[in-house]
Design a protein around this motif. Structure first.
Motif, PDB file in Angstrom:
ATOM      1  N   GLY A   1     103.758  66.545  58.821  1.00 36.24           N
ATOM      2  CA  GLY A   1     103.117  68.093  59.363  1.00 36.24           C
ATOM      3  C   GLY A   1     104.045  68.512  60.302  1.00 36.24           C
ATOM      4  O   GLY A   1     105.320  68.035  59.748  1.00 36.24           O
ATOM      5  N   ASP A   2     103.356  69.449  60.713  1.00 43.40           N
ATOM      6  CA  ASP A   2     104.206  70.527  60.886  1.00 43.40           C
ATOM      7  C   ASP A   2     105.377  69.821  61.978  1.00 43.40           C
ATOM      8  O   ASP A   2     106.371  70.850  61.950  1.00 43.40           O
ATOM      9  CB  ASP A   2     103.085  71.721  61.766  1.00 43.40           C
ATOM     10  CG  ASP A   2     102.496  71.380  62.510  1.00 43.40           C
ATOM     11  OD1 ASP A   2     101.480  70.410  62.909  1.00 43.40           O
ATOM     12  OD2 ASP A   2     101.948  72.631  63.142  1.00 43.40           O
ATOM     13  N   GLY A   3     104.784  69.175  63.356  1.00 44.91           N
ATOM     14  CA  GLY A   3     105.647  68.483  63.820  1.00 44.91           C
ATOM     15  C   GLY A   3     106.871  67.923  63.745  1.00 44.91           C
ATOM     16  O   GLY A   3     108.044  68.105  63.644  1.00 44.91           O
ATOM     17  N   ASP A   4     106.399  66.634  62.294  1.00 47.05           N
ATOM     18  CA  ASP A   4     107.493  66.495  61.843  1.00 47.05           C
ATOM     19  C   ASP A   4     108.399  66.773  61.458  1.00 47.05           C
ATOM     20  O   ASP A   4     109.276  66.484  61.572  1.00 47.05           O
ATOM     21  CB  ASP A   4     106.526  65.221  60.949  1.00 47.05           C
ATOM     22  CG  ASP A   4     107.359  64.701  59.953  1.00 47.05           C
ATOM     23  OD1 ASP A   4     108.270  63.818  60.235  1.00 47.05           O
ATOM     24  OD2 ASP A   4     106.717  64.293  58.754  1.00 47.05           O
ATOM     25  N   TYR A   5     107.592  68.018  60.412  1.00 43.57           N
ATOM     26  CA  TYR A   5     108.878  68.997  60.273  1.00 43.57           C
ATOM     27  C   TYR A   5     109.960  69.578  60.441  1.00 43.57           C
ATOM     28  O   TYR A   5     110.967  69.901  60.433  1.00 43.57           O
ATOM     29  CB  TYR A   5     108.206  69.940  59.388  1.00 43.57           C
ATOM     30  CG  TYR A   5     109.019  70.365  58.232  1.00 43.57           C
ATOM     31  CD1 TYR A   5     110.061  70.057  57.216  1.00 43.57           C
ATOM     32  CD2 TYR A   5     109.242  72.006  58.233  1.00 43.57           C
ATOM     33  CE1 TYR A   5     110.998  70.343  55.609  1.00 43.57           C
ATOM     34  CE2 TYR A   5     110.184  72.581  57.460  1.00 43.57           C
ATOM     35  CZ  TYR A   5     110.700  72.197  56.333  1.00 43.57           C
ATOM     36  OH  TYR A   5     112.159  72.834  55.609  1.00 43.57           O
TER      37      TYR A   5
ATOM     38  N   MET B   1     111.106  69.022  63.646  1.00 43.32           N
ATOM     39  CA  MET B   1     111.988  67.964  63.727  1.00 43.32           C
ATOM     40  C   MET B   1     113.498  67.836  62.740  1.00 43.32           C
ATOM     41  O   MET B   1     114.390  67.151  63.531  1.00 43.32           O
ATOM     42  CB  MET B   1     111.554  65.894  63.952  1.00 43.32           C
ATOM     43  CG  MET B   1     110.601  65.814  64.824  1.00 43.32           C
ATOM     44  SD  MET B   1     110.184  64.913  66.029  1.00 43.32           S
ATOM     45  CE  MET B   1     109.083  64.734  67.332  1.00 43.32           C
ATOM     46  N   THR B   2     113.202  67.571  61.523  1.00 47.86           N
ATOM     47  CA  THR B   2     114.653  67.951  60.703  1.00 47.86           C
ATOM     48  C   THR B   2     114.292  68.665  60.018  1.00 47.86           C
ATOM     49  O   THR B   2     115.568  68.929  58.670  1.00 47.86           O
ATOM     50  CB  THR B   2     114.236  65.986  59.952  1.00 47.86           C
ATOM     51  OG1 THR B   2     113.408  66.442  59.284  1.00 47.86           O
ATOM     52  CG2 THR B   2     114.952  65.402  61.353  1.00 47.86           C
ATOM     53  N   GLY B   3     113.162  69.852  59.865  1.00 50.11           N
ATOM     54  CA  GLY B   3     113.234  70.826  58.545  1.00 50.11           C
ATOM     55  C   GLY B   3     114.752  71.060  58.569  1.00 50.11           C
ATOM     56  O   GLY B   3     114.306  72.320  57.598  1.00 50.11           O
ATOM     57  N   GLN B   4     115.564  71.805  59.674  1.00 49.46           N
ATOM     58  CA  GLN B   4     116.966  72.352  59.087  1.00 49.46           C
ATOM     59  C   GLN B   4     117.919  71.220  57.982  1.00 49.46           C
ATOM     60  O   GLN B   4     118.295  72.239  57.644  1.00 49.46           O
ATOM     61  CB  GLN B   4     117.212  72.158  60.577  1.00 49.46           C
ATOM     62  CG  GLN B   4     118.432  71.462  60.845  1.00 49.46           C
ATOM     63  CD  GLN B   4     117.264  70.431  61.202  1.00 49.46           C
ATOM     64  OE1 GLN B   4     115.772  70.718  61.736  1.00 49.46           O
ATOM     65  NE2 GLN B   4     117.374  68.675  62.081  1.00 49.46           N
ATOM     66  N   GLU B   5     117.087  70.713  57.458  1.00 50.76           N
ATOM     67  CA  GLU B   5     117.644  69.820  56.225  1.00 50.76           C
ATOM     68  C   GLU B   5     117.593  71.335  54.726  1.00 50.76           C
ATOM     69  O   GLU B   5     118.083  70.588  54.272  1.00 50.76           O
ATOM     70  CB  GLU B   5     117.413  68.174  56.544  1.00 50.76           C
ATOM     71  CG  GLU B   5     117.407  67.297  57.733  1.00 50.76           C
ATOM     72  CD  GLU B   5     119.461  67.652  57.687  1.00 50.76           C
ATOM     73  OE1 GLU B   5     120.708  67.554  56.986  1.00 50.76           O
ATOM     74  OE2 GLU B   5     119.868  67.311  58.952  1.00 50.76           O
ATOM     75  N   ILE B   6     116.839  71.435  55.131  1.00 49.84           N
ATOM     76  CA  ILE B   6     116.710  72.963  54.027  1.00 49.84           C
ATOM     77  C   ILE B   6     117.601  73.328  53.613  1.00 49.84           C
ATOM     78  O   ILE B   6     118.062  73.577  52.563  1.00 49.84           O
ATOM     79  CB  ILE B   6     115.062  73.506  53.904  1.00 49.84           C
ATOM     80  CG1 ILE B   6     114.759  74.215  52.935  1.00 49.84           C
ATOM     81  CG2 ILE B   6     116.207  74.511  55.580  1.00 49.84           C
ATOM     82  CD1 ILE B   6     113.606  74.557  52.658  1.00 49.84           C
ATOM     83  N   ALA B   7     118.444  73.487  54.181  1.00 44.93           N
ATOM     84  CA  ALA B   7     119.923  73.542  54.849  1.00 44.93           C
ATOM     85  C   ALA B   7     120.995  72.950  53.938  1.00 44.93           C
ATOM     86  O   ALA B   7     121.183  73.711  52.540  1.00 44.93           O
ATOM     87  CB  ALA B   7     120.302  73.845  55.988  1.00 44.93           C
ATOM     88  N   THR B   8     120.629  71.789  53.672  1.00 45.11           N
ATOM     89  CA  THR B   8     121.132  70.632  52.568  1.00 45.11           C
ATOM     90  C   THR B   8     120.737  70.877  52.043  1.00 45.11           C
ATOM     91  O   THR B   8     121.385  70.537  50.929  1.00 45.11           O
ATOM     92  CB  THR B   8     121.085  69.128  53.473  1.00 45.11           C
ATOM     93  OG1 THR B   8     121.794  69.589  54.868  1.00 45.11           O
ATOM     94  CG2 THR B   8     121.643  68.509  52.992  1.00 45.11           C
ATOM     95  N   ALA B   9     119.264  70.770  51.682  1.00 49.46           N
ATOM     96  CA  ALA B   9     118.733  70.881  50.623  1.00 49.46           C
ATOM     97  C   ALA B   9     119.625  72.113  49.294  1.00 49.46           C
ATOM     98  O   ALA B   9     119.465  71.841  48.214  1.00 49.46           O
ATOM     99  CB  ALA B   9     117.519  70.856  50.432  1.00 49.46           C
TER     100      ALA B   9
END
Length: 161
Positions: free
Chosen positions: A43-47, A49-57
Motif C-alpha cells: 500500500g502507499d502508506g506501507d511503501y 515507510m521503507t520506500g527509500q530502500e529503492i536506492a539499495t535495490a
C-alpha cells in the motif's frame, strides 16, 4: 491473502502484518534468489515507510518489482475508524499526500510506470518485470475500495448491525 501460492516458500510475509516490512523483505528475497521473480505488493502508506530502500535495490542490482497500491490513505486504519466510529466526521489522520511514485523511482535510477485502469495492469506489470532494473508500478485506486471485497460505502451501510 487473496493469491493462492502453489509452491512452498513462494510468499514472504509477517504474521502481524507490520507496515513497512514488504519492500525490504522483497529485496532480501531477491538477494538470496537473484534468478527468481520477486514482486512486492505494498500500500502507499506501507511503501512510504521503507520506500527509500529503492536506492539499495538500484545500488546492488536487486531487480525486484514493487506494486504500490495508491488509494491515498492508511486503509487499514481508516477501515477501523469507519467500523468503530461511524460517520465520516470521525475519520482523522488517515489521508496521505503522496509523491508521484514513478518520478520517485526514476529519481533513484529505477523503472517506474503508472497504471490507473484495471485493464492496463497486466501490461504495466510485464513492463516492470522486463525492465532489467528495479521497478515500481504506481497503481492508482480509490479510497472507496478500502480492501478486497470491502468499500467505505459498504462499511457505513453495515454499521449498527
Amino acid at each position: 491473502r487473496f493469491y493462492r501460492h502453489r509452491a512452498c516458500r513462494t510468499q514472504l510475509a509477517p504474521t502481524s502484518g507490520a507496515m513497512g516490512y514488504g519492500y525490504p523483505a522483497a529485496l532480501a528475497a531477491k538477494s538470496v534468489h537473484p534468478n527468481r521473480d520477486v514482486i512486492c505488493i505494498a500500500g502507499d502508506g506501507d511503501y512510504l515507510m521503507t520506500g527509500q530502500e529503492i536506492a539499495t535495490a538500484v545500488q546492488y542490482g536487486l531487480n525486484a518489482v514493487v506494486v504500490v497500491v495508491d488509494n491515498g490513505t492508511y486503509g487499514t486504519i481508516r477501515m477501523h475508524q469507519e467500523g468503530h466510529y461511524p460517520g465520516a466526521d470521525r475519520v482523522i489522520a488517515t489521508d496521505l499526500k503522496n509523491p508521484d511514485f514513478v518520478k520517485y523511482a526514476e529519481a533513484f535510477g529505477a523503472f517506474g510506470i503508472r497504471c490507473e485502469r484495471t485493464e492496463d495492469f497486466p501490461a504495466a506489470l510485464e513492463a516492470a518485470r522486463n525492465a532489467g532494473r528495479p521497478a515500481l508500478v504506481h497503481l492508482i485506486t480509490s479510497a472507496e475500495d478500502i480492501a478486497p471485497n470491502r468499500t467505505i460505502t459498504g462499511l457505513r451501510a453495515n454499521q449498527g448491525r
